[in-house]
Design an enzyme around this catalytic site. Structure first.
Site, mmCIF file in Angstrom:
data_model
loop_
_atom_site.group_PDB
_atom_site.id
_atom_site.type_symbol
_atom_site.label_atom_id
_atom_site.label_comp_id
_atom_site.label_asym_id
_atom_site.label_seq_id
_atom_site.Cartn_x
_atom_site.Cartn_y
_atom_site.Cartn_z
ATOM 1 N N TRP A 154 0.816 -1.217 0.000
ATOM 2 C CA TRP A 154 0.000 0.000 0.000
ATOM 3 C C TRP A 154 0.848 1.265 0.000
ATOM 4 O O TRP A 154 0.305 2.356 -0.133
ATOM 5 C CB TRP A 154 -0.935 -0.014 1.228
ATOM 6 C CG TRP A 154 -0.234 -0.510 2.469
ATOM 7 C CD1 TRP A 154 -0.269 -1.781 2.974
ATOM 8 C CD2 TRP A 154 0.658 0.223 3.319
ATOM 9 N NE1 TRP A 154 0.541 -1.881 4.089
ATOM 10 C CE2 TRP A 154 1.119 -0.661 4.324
ATOM 11 C CE3 TRP A 154 1.110 1.540 3.351
ATOM 12 C CZ2 TRP A 154 2.002 -0.275 5.329
ATOM 13 C CZ3 TRP A 154 1.996 1.928 4.343
ATOM 14 C CH2 TRP A 154 2.433 1.024 5.313
ATOM 15 N N ASN A 155 2.144 1.175 0.204
ATOM 16 C CA ASN A 155 2.919 2.423 0.328
ATOM 17 C C ASN A 155 3.196 3.081 -1.026
ATOM 18 O O ASN A 155 3.270 4.294 -1.127
ATOM 19 C CB ASN A 155 4.200 2.225 1.141
ATOM 20 C CG ASN A 155 5.137 1.207 0.575
ATOM 21 O OD1 ASN A 155 4.729 0.362 -0.218
ATOM 22 N ND2 ASN A 155 6.394 1.261 0.954
ATOM 23 N N LYS A 184 -2.515 -8.899 -7.159
ATOM 24 C CA LYS A 184 -3.347 -8.802 -5.955
ATOM 25 C C LYS A 184 -2.811 -7.626 -5.137
ATOM 26 O O LYS A 184 -1.815 -7.733 -4.436
ATOM 27 C CB LYS A 184 -3.269 -10.095 -5.118
ATOM 28 C CG LYS A 184 -4.324 -10.096 -4.033
ATOM 29 C CD LYS A 184 -3.859 -10.616 -2.698
ATOM 30 C CE LYS A 184 -3.015 -9.739 -1.865
ATOM 31 N NZ LYS A 184 -3.585 -8.455 -1.394
ATOM 32 N N GLY A 237 6.492 -6.275 0.640
ATOM 33 C CA GLY A 237 5.772 -6.114 1.908
ATOM 34 C C GLY A 237 6.652 -6.510 3.075
ATOM 35 O O GLY A 237 7.882 -6.386 3.011
ATOM 36 N N SER A 238 6.021 -7.021 4.121
ATOM 37 C CA SER A 238 6.766 -7.325 5.349
ATOM 38 C C SER A 238 7.589 -8.610 5.197
ATOM 39 O O SER A 238 7.222 -9.513 4.442
ATOM 40 C CB SER A 238 5.789 -7.482 6.512
ATOM 41 O OG SER A 238 4.912 -8.552 6.252
ATOM 42 N N GLU A 282 10.704 -8.254 -2.034
ATOM 43 C CA GLU A 282 11.247 -6.960 -1.610
ATOM 44 C C GLU A 282 10.615 -6.683 -0.258
ATOM 45 O O GLU A 282 9.427 -6.428 -0.170
ATOM 46 C CB GLU A 282 10.883 -5.920 -2.672
ATOM 47 C CG GLU A 282 11.814 -4.744 -2.649
ATOM 48 C CD GLU A 282 11.319 -3.718 -1.679
ATOM 49 O OE1 GLU A 282 11.790 -3.755 -0.520
ATOM 50 O OE2 GLU A 282 10.475 -2.905 -2.053
ATOM 51 N N LEU A 283 11.432 -6.836 0.785
ATOM 52 C CA LEU A 283 10.867 -6.968 2.124
ATOM 53 C C LEU A 283 11.183 -5.831 3.084
ATOM 54 O O LEU A 283 11.139 -5.992 4.290
ATOM 55 C CB LEU A 283 11.351 -8.284 2.743
ATOM 56 C CG LEU A 283 11.077 -9.527 1.902
ATOM 57 C CD1 LEU A 283 11.623 -10.765 2.580
ATOM 58 C CD2 LEU A 283 9.599 -9.679 1.632
ATOM 59 N N CYS A 303 10.450 1.722 2.265
ATOM 60 C CA CYS A 303 11.450 0.716 2.662
ATOM 61 C C CYS A 303 12.878 1.253 2.531
ATOM 62 O O CYS A 303 13.800 0.682 3.103
ATOM 63 C CB CYS A 303 11.271 -0.544 1.837
ATOM 64 S SG CYS A 303 11.244 -0.191 0.089
ATOM 65 N N GLU A 339 12.061 -2.119 11.774
ATOM 66 C CA GLU A 339 11.739 -1.088 10.783
ATOM 67 C C GLU A 339 10.634 -0.180 11.347
ATOM 68 O O GLU A 339 9.639 -0.657 11.879
ATOM 69 C CB GLU A 339 11.252 -1.766 9.493
ATOM 70 C CG GLU A 339 11.089 -0.802 8.352
ATOM 71 C CD GLU A 339 10.765 -1.507 7.026
ATOM 72 O OE1 GLU A 339 10.160 -2.579 7.057
ATOM 73 O OE2 GLU A 339 11.126 -0.947 5.970
HETATM 74 P P1 NAD Z 1 2.062 -6.988 4.661
HETATM 75 O O1 NAD Z 1 3.287 -7.725 4.357
HETATM 76 O O2 NAD Z 1 1.025 -7.636 5.549
HETATM 77 O O3 NAD Z 1 1.282 -6.577 3.308
HETATM 78 C C1 NAD Z 1 1.870 -6.501 2.031
HETATM 79 C C2 NAD Z 1 1.027 -7.274 1.018
HETATM 80 O O4 NAD Z 1 0.935 -8.641 1.427
HETATM 81 C C3 NAD Z 1 -0.430 -6.788 0.887
HETATM 82 O O5 NAD Z 1 -0.857 -6.956 -0.447
HETATM 83 C C4 NAD Z 1 -1.182 -7.757 1.775
HETATM 84 O O6 NAD Z 1 -2.550 -7.862 1.434
HETATM 85 C C5 NAD Z 1 -0.437 -9.050 1.488
HETATM 86 N N1 NAD Z 1 -0.581 -10.070 2.534
HETATM 87 C C6 NAD Z 1 -0.626 -9.890 3.865
HETATM 88 N N2 NAD Z 1 -0.745 -11.070 4.488
HETATM 89 C C7 NAD Z 1 -0.776 -12.015 3.531
HETATM 90 C C8 NAD Z 1 -0.897 -13.433 3.547
HETATM 91 N N3 NAD Z 1 -1.007 -14.124 4.679
HETATM 92 N N4 NAD Z 1 -0.893 -14.086 2.372
HETATM 93 C C9 NAD Z 1 -0.775 -13.426 1.207
HETATM 94 N N5 NAD Z 1 -0.668 -12.081 1.134
HETATM 95 C C10 NAD Z 1 -0.671 -11.385 2.279
HETATM 96 O O7 NAD Z 1 2.474 -5.610 5.283
HETATM 97 P P2 NAD Z 1 1.644 -4.702 6.304
HETATM 98 O O8 NAD Z 1 1.126 -5.447 7.493
HETATM 99 O O9 NAD Z 1 0.617 -3.996 5.520
HETATM 100 O O10 NAD Z 1 2.783 -3.717 6.808
HETATM 101 C C11 NAD Z 1 3.593 -4.151 7.907
HETATM 102 C C12 NAD Z 1 4.998 -3.740 7.733
HETATM 103 O O11 NAD Z 1 5.538 -4.315 6.535
HETATM 104 C C13 NAD Z 1 5.243 -2.258 7.546
HETATM 105 O O12 NAD Z 1 5.215 -1.575 8.760
HETATM 106 C C14 NAD Z 1 6.600 -2.274 6.900
HETATM 107 O O13 NAD Z 1 7.591 -2.465 7.872
HETATM 108 C C15 NAD Z 1 6.534 -3.493 5.989
HETATM 109 N N6 NAD Z 1 6.170 -3.105 4.607
HETATM 110 C C16 NAD Z 1 7.184 -2.966 3.733
HETATM 111 C C17 NAD Z 1 6.905 -2.553 2.450
HETATM 112 C C18 NAD Z 1 8.011 -2.349 1.470
HETATM 113 O O14 NAD Z 1 7.974 -1.426 0.664
HETATM 114 N N7 NAD Z 1 8.985 -3.231 1.464
HETATM 115 C C19 NAD Z 1 5.592 -2.287 2.058
HETATM 116 C C20 NAD Z 1 4.554 -2.493 2.973
HETATM 117 C C21 NAD Z 1 4.879 -2.898 4.255
#
Ligand code: NAD
Length: 504
Positions: free
Chosen positions: A175-176, A199, A252-253, A274-275, A308, A405
């Site tokens: 979402w960022n 997705k 994402g995370s 990319e985490l 990130c 982070e």
């Molecule tokens: P997240 O990892 O939960 O979400 C990222 C993506 O993964 C979203 O599309 C989400 O719907 C999907 N997702 C979440 N759980 C899933 C699952 N079990 N199976 C499949 N897909 C799934 O991240 P968050 O909770 O929204 O954010 C938490 C932390 O993650 C942030 O505070 C930050 O530290 C990190 N983050 C990093 C980036 C980056 O640019 N690398 C981006 C977003 C978040």
């Protein structure tokens, strides 16, 4: 000093996103249906999209399920052979036309991004242009997907290595950067000849769906680019277990990335991750403090800190520590916090309440363990998702912020004495995405460019990302690269061919 944000709504900004969205010429950007197998589908089950600045519902979107994902996988598989066989020049032309449509609709896309993600409108506009740049880049990279020939080790043979598209790809995006993280993945997959299913994050579906509308107008055939919104677990399950999905790209995370990697292993997919990071930002005492402050402001507060690449540990050499902290605090105090659609705003809300709460937790933890809260810029009566831009000085290794982070507008500053010491401290992290070094010594810059453990390093600059660079991290920050020619390789297979008996 009280660093907690005041937790009630700003009457001034309530309704602002709705007003802007109602003014969009493209009403279809708000339709809320998903793009599956060349059709815009809706279901009875819907979810609300929320303006993170005010908490108000601004749109309603359909909720896709596992059956829809199965349909999308079948459509993508069916579309694969004709998409891969299209001349790269033709695929490139479609990608370029998609990029042009993004630029044509830049303002409307930016309003969608700010309304659902929260970032200031100026940053959202920049994201659209940045995102379109990946489509342009991969249009050309696809046209240059060369293989190799090499001298043979066997008499009478000819050796060749071809690069060919891996198959159907899937992207799980954050979402960022709700637009650019889609185009960075989709541009590479499509340029390589692979259909892709996206997705997006449930918080930011509108930008992704608008991209789908423009993709269709640009001429992407049925099933080649699809967008499904809904529950992340339900939608990712079919993607993970299906052997027809040959590549998976995730941003994402680290926690979710690890789980996806483990699950994707069952069907042996190509995975790129990319985490996120925990970037060290090193400031040596030979630098101009003004430039270092400017750099640290940009590296810490872009995207309201939800980036990130954000500087998470700002190490400052003892000789300039006091002066840096003072100037940095003054710059932070001037940041304008508010609804991203208001003019001149530099820091918006956190997209997710959990991220705002994590920032508050890190501030409290650091304060209890002896950090100095030097600057806390109160944004006024904003809302629960707002975090006052905060400067924590004298941060030490035992504080949460020194290893977790932050992903928000909280800057941690730590003093250091010697180069050797700070390199060891910078590298003592599980993460290794980005790093920054500010120094006037060319020798030191060269040494540190070798020694810092990260995928991307900025020397005397806070800003280095863009289509030509291989974006990605070391250690727990991920696997694989996005952007650059390396990004295309994530969606391609090598095929070695040995031609023998070429005699007659
Ligand atoms: P997240 O990892 O939960 O979400 C990222 C993506 O993964 C979203 O599309 C989400 O719907 C999907 N997702 C979440 N759980 C899933 C699952 N079990 N199976 C499949 N897909 C799934 O991240 P968050 O909770 O929204 O954010 C938490 C932390 O993650 C942030 O505070 C930050 O530290 C990190 N983050 C990093 C980036 C980056 O640019 N690398 C981006 C977003 C978040």
């Amino acid at each position: 000093m009280d660093v907690q944000t005041v937790q009630h709504k700003s009457p001034r900004s309530f309704g602002l996103a709705t007003k802007h969205l109602q003014g969009l010429r493209r009403r279809d950007f708000l339709a809320g249906s998903a793009l599956v197998a060349g059709r815009w589908i809706s279901s009875e089950q819907t979810d609300f999209v929320v303006d993170p600045a005010t908490g108000e519902a601004i749109a309603e979107v359909t909720r896709c399920g596992a059956t829809d994902m199965d349909l999308a996988i079948a459509a993508a598989e069916q579309a694969f052979s004709s998409w891969r066989e299209l001349l790269p020049l033709r695929r490139g032309a479609i990608l370029r036309s998609w990029a042009s449509l993004m630029i044509e609709h830049l303002e409307e896309l930016a309003i969608l991004v700010t309304s659902e993600q929260g970032k200031p409108l100026a940053e959202a506009r920049h994201e659209i242009a940045y995102g379109a740049g990946f489509l342009e880049w991969f249009a050309a990279e696809g046209e240059r997907a060369y293989g190799d020939t090499m001298p043979s080790h066997k008499v009478g043979t000819l050796l060749q290595v071809r690069v060919q598209p891996v198959g159907v790809a899937a992207a799980i995006t954050p979402w960022n950067f709700p637009v650019a993280m889609i185009t960075r993945k989709a541009g590479a997959a499509l340029g390589a000849g692979c259909p892709i299913i996206v997705k997006p994050a449930p918080e930011t579906p509108l930008s992704a769906l608008a991209l789908g509308r423009l993709a269709e107008e640009a001429g992407l055939p049925r099933g080649v680019f699809q967008v499904l919104i809904g529950d992340p677990v339900e939608l990712s399950e079919p993607l993970l277990r299906d052997t027809r999905i040959r590549a998976l790209s995730f941003t994402g995370s680290t926690q979710v990335g690890r789980m996806l990697l483990e699950r994707a292993a069952q069907t042996v997919k190509k995975v790129s991750l990319e985490l996120g990071g925990h970037a060290p930002f090193l400031i040596f005492d030979d630098v101009d403090i003004g430039k270092a402050v400017e750099g640290a402001m940009a590296a810490k507060f872009a995207t309201s800190g939800q980036d990130c690449l954000a500087a998470n540990r700002i190490y400052v050499q003892r000789g300039v520590y006091g002066a840096f902290v003072e100037e940095f605090a003054a710059a932070i105090a001037k940041l304008k916090v508010g609804h991203g659609l208001e003019p001149g705003i530099e820091i918006g809300p956190m997209t997710k309440l959990s991220v705002a709460n994590k920032c508050r937790l890190q501030i409290d933890d650091a304060r209890k363990k002896g950090a100095r809260v030097v600057s806390s810029n109160h944004g006024g009566n904003l809302g629960p998702n707002f975090v006052s831009p905060t400067l924590l000085a004298d941060v030490t290794a035992g504080m949460l912020i020194a290893s977790d982070e932050t992903f928000g507008p909280v800057a941690a500053v730590l003093p250091f004495d010697s180069e050797e010491e700070v390199v060891a401290r910078a590298n003592a992290s599980e993460m290794g995405l980005a790093g920054y070094v500010y120094t006037n010594s060319l020798r030191r810059a060269l040494r540190l460019s070798e020694q810092i453990e990260c995928g991307m390093l900025g020397i005397n600059t806070p800003s280095f990302t863009g289509p030509p660079i291989p974006f990605g991290g070391w250690k727990q920050s991920g696997l694989g690269r996005e952007g650059s020619r390396h990004g295309l390789a994530e969606y391609m297979e090598l095929k070695y061919v040995c031609f023998g008996d070429l005699g007659s």
